[in-house]
Design an enzyme around this catalytic site. Structure first.
Site, PDB file in Angstrom:
ATOM      1  N   GLU A 165       0.791  -1.225   0.000  1.00 12.16           N
ATOM      2  CA  GLU A 165       0.000   0.000   0.000  1.00 12.16           C
ATOM      3  C   GLU A 165       0.829   1.284   0.000  1.00 12.16           C
ATOM      4  OE1 GLU A 165      -3.117  -0.087   2.938  1.00 12.16           O
ATOM      5  OE2 GLU A 165      -4.128  -1.745   1.943  1.00 12.16           O
ATOM      6  N   GLU A 348      -5.739  -8.440   0.173  1.00 15.85           N
ATOM      7  CA  GLU A 348      -6.419  -8.131   1.431  1.00 15.85           C
ATOM      8  C   GLU A 348      -7.860  -7.748   1.142  1.00 15.85           C
ATOM      9  OE1 GLU A 348      -4.804  -5.198   4.149  1.00 15.85           O
ATOM     10  OE2 GLU A 348      -2.763  -5.844   3.675  1.00 15.85           O
TER      11      GLU A 348
HETATM   12  C1  NOJ Z   1      -4.578  -2.436   4.923  1.00 13.76           C
HETATM   13  C2  NOJ Z   1      -3.285  -2.669   5.602  1.00 13.76           C
HETATM   14  O1  NOJ Z   1      -2.390  -3.300   4.732  1.00 13.76           O
HETATM   15  C3  NOJ Z   1      -3.422  -3.470   6.900  1.00 13.76           C
HETATM   16  O2  NOJ Z   1      -2.217  -3.402   7.572  1.00 13.76           O
HETATM   17  C4  NOJ Z   1      -4.577  -2.922   7.709  1.00 13.76           C
HETATM   18  O3  NOJ Z   1      -4.678  -3.529   8.954  1.00 13.76           O
HETATM   19  C5  NOJ Z   1      -5.854  -3.070   6.912  1.00 13.76           C
HETATM   20  N1  NOJ Z   1      -5.725  -2.267   5.733  1.00 13.76           N
HETATM   21  C6  NOJ Z   1      -7.118  -2.638   7.653  1.00 13.76           C
HETATM   22  O4  NOJ Z   1      -7.089  -1.279   7.871  1.00 13.76           O
END
Ligand code: NOJ
Length: 432
Positions: A165, A348
């Site tokens: 990200e 994710e």
């Molecule tokens: C994306 C992130 O990569 C992760 O670390 C985070 O916990 C989740 N979003 C939820 O916010």
């Protein structure tokens, strides 16, 4: 009955994702201070929470990996902690090296497929103090670090991700001030938005020299929507998309930044930006998509990109994020427009819920989003889906209040309890 197996091809990969700082416990094993320890110490997180103990995964990884096997997942996406491996940003901590060797042995010996991420936000504070992602030197340091990861762990990994990200690393952390280092400064944010891309490109080059395993990046997408498509709203949406959803994608795949963003931001980029793009667009083998929500926008606000978010009457997660499954397919379509034929993974997807164990809302969330992925996978090369996350964990600035896990963690006792969503996955994945 949902019947997940009938919706996807036999070789579709199902996994769960975690990240080092969110679960390991940074006080163990000679790990150095990271920018997140520093940020937490300085009031950046809810209740002053930090990742020093987290889920104590450092000591409990065997038990945690057994859970993954129990649920029937094929793959495990985890990250290496830069601060654990190089506590002062320079010198190797051999205990860190040993830890990831043991972790990878434990993953591989269980027949799980390891998807490793080199950077999931825990830069050594020693490098943060020098300027973090706002300086070129640290992009170069990251390149070397990723080469190290590929050299030492390449054989044990199924594939390797450079950076998780980049938008969060750069914009959320240097412009919106929500993540470490908590800056609200456009000039720093633009520099970080460039150097995180450069770090990625240099990292891919360095890793390529060390391993033949597939190498990619994980990008997050929050598609914007409009209620009324006036000219000013449409322009506002274009600015939003350019800084949020296409800046990193465009740089990495096409070797350019979106014009709409450049018009405003070019002056903040370092002089070398054009020539750096050659390195940034180093070919990659796959893209990971992280998706949680969308936003409804209109023109407004007093700072770039001049958009305001409009409240919608949609179901919300405990993060306050609207649930809009169709946005996931939009994100997949966007990425495949930029990178036709490049293999994609949903790296994710998941939700925070207040329901400690009976998390029926989370089961619904997974079903709705998996349906979108299944539709996309009919025509596009979407090869896998990773649920966020295996365990409740340190949710960054929001500390331990927000729970994303399939497994509940009691932070007093470290007891793990399977939630209903875990059992749902278990039932679904068992139906081969
Ligand atoms: C994306 C992130 O990569 C992760 O670390 C985070 O916990 C989740 N979003 C939820 O916010």
């Amino acid at each position: 009955m949902f019947d997940i197996r009938s919706k996807f091809s036999d070789d579709f990969v199902f996994g769960v994702a975690t990240a080092a700082y969110q679960i390991e416990g940074s006080k163990f094993g000679g790990c150095g201070e990271s920018i997140w320890d520093h940020f937490a110490k300085n009031g950046g997180t809810a209740n002053g929470d930090d990742g020093s103990l987290a889920c104590d995964h450092f000591h409990r990884f065997e038990e945690d990996l057994d859970l993954l096997v129990d649920a029937g997942f094929d793959a495990y996406r985890f990250s290496f902690s830069w601060s654990r491996l190089f506590p002062d940003g320079k010198n190797l901590n051999t205990k860190g090296l040993d830890f990831y060797k043991q972790l990878l042995d434990a993953i591989n010996s269980r027949g799980l497929r390891p998807y490793g991420t080199a950077y999931h936000w825990d830069m050594p504070q020693a490098l943060g103090a020098l300027g973090g992602w706002t300086i070129r030197d640290n992009a170069e340091r990251f390149g070397e670090y990723m080469g190290f990861i590929a050299r030492n762990f390449g054989d044990d990994l199924e594939n390797l991700v450079s950076i998780n990200e980049p938008w969060c690393v750069a914009w959320l952390s240097h412009y919106l001030g929500e993540h470490a280092p908590g800056l609200r400064d456009l000039s720093s944010a633009v520099k970080a938005s460039h150097y995180v891309c450069l770090g990625h490109g240099l990292g891919v080059q360095a890793a390529r020299a060390e391993t033949e395993k597939p190498i990619g990046v994980v990008l997050n997408f929050t598609p914007g929507r409009l209620e009324t498509k006036t000219k000013i709203n449409t322009e506002a949406l274009e600015r939003y998309e350019a800084v949020t959803n296409t800046w990193y994608l465009s740089a990495i795949i096409k070797g350019n930044y979106p014009d709409v963003a450049l018009q405003e931001l070019e002056g903040y980029l370092p002089n070398s930006w054009k020539s750096d793009l050659q390195n940034i667009k180093e070919p990659i083998d796959f893209i990971g998509i992280n998706y949680y929500t969308t936003v409804l926008l209109k023109s407004g606000g007093d700072k770039f990109p001049f958009v305001e978010i409009i409240e919608r009457d949609l179901p919300k997660t405990d993060m306050g994020w609207d649930v809009e499954p169709a946005g996931l397919r939009d994100a997949i379509n966007l990425v495949s427009d930029y990178a036709p034929n490049l293999p994609l993974y949903i790296t994710e997807n998941g939700m925070a819920s207040k329901n400690a164990i009976a998390d029926i809302d989370r089961i619904e969330y997974y079903k709705q989003h998996l349906n979108e992925v299944a539709k996309a996978a009919e025509t596009l090369p979407v090869n896998g889906y990773f649920a966020w996350s295996l365990l409740d964990n340190f949710e960054w600035a929001l500390g331990y209040d927000k729970r994303f896990g399939l497994v509940h963690v009691d932070y007093e006792t470290q007891k793990r309890t399977m939630k209903d969503s875990f059992k749902w996955w278990q039932r679904e994945l068992a139906k081969k």
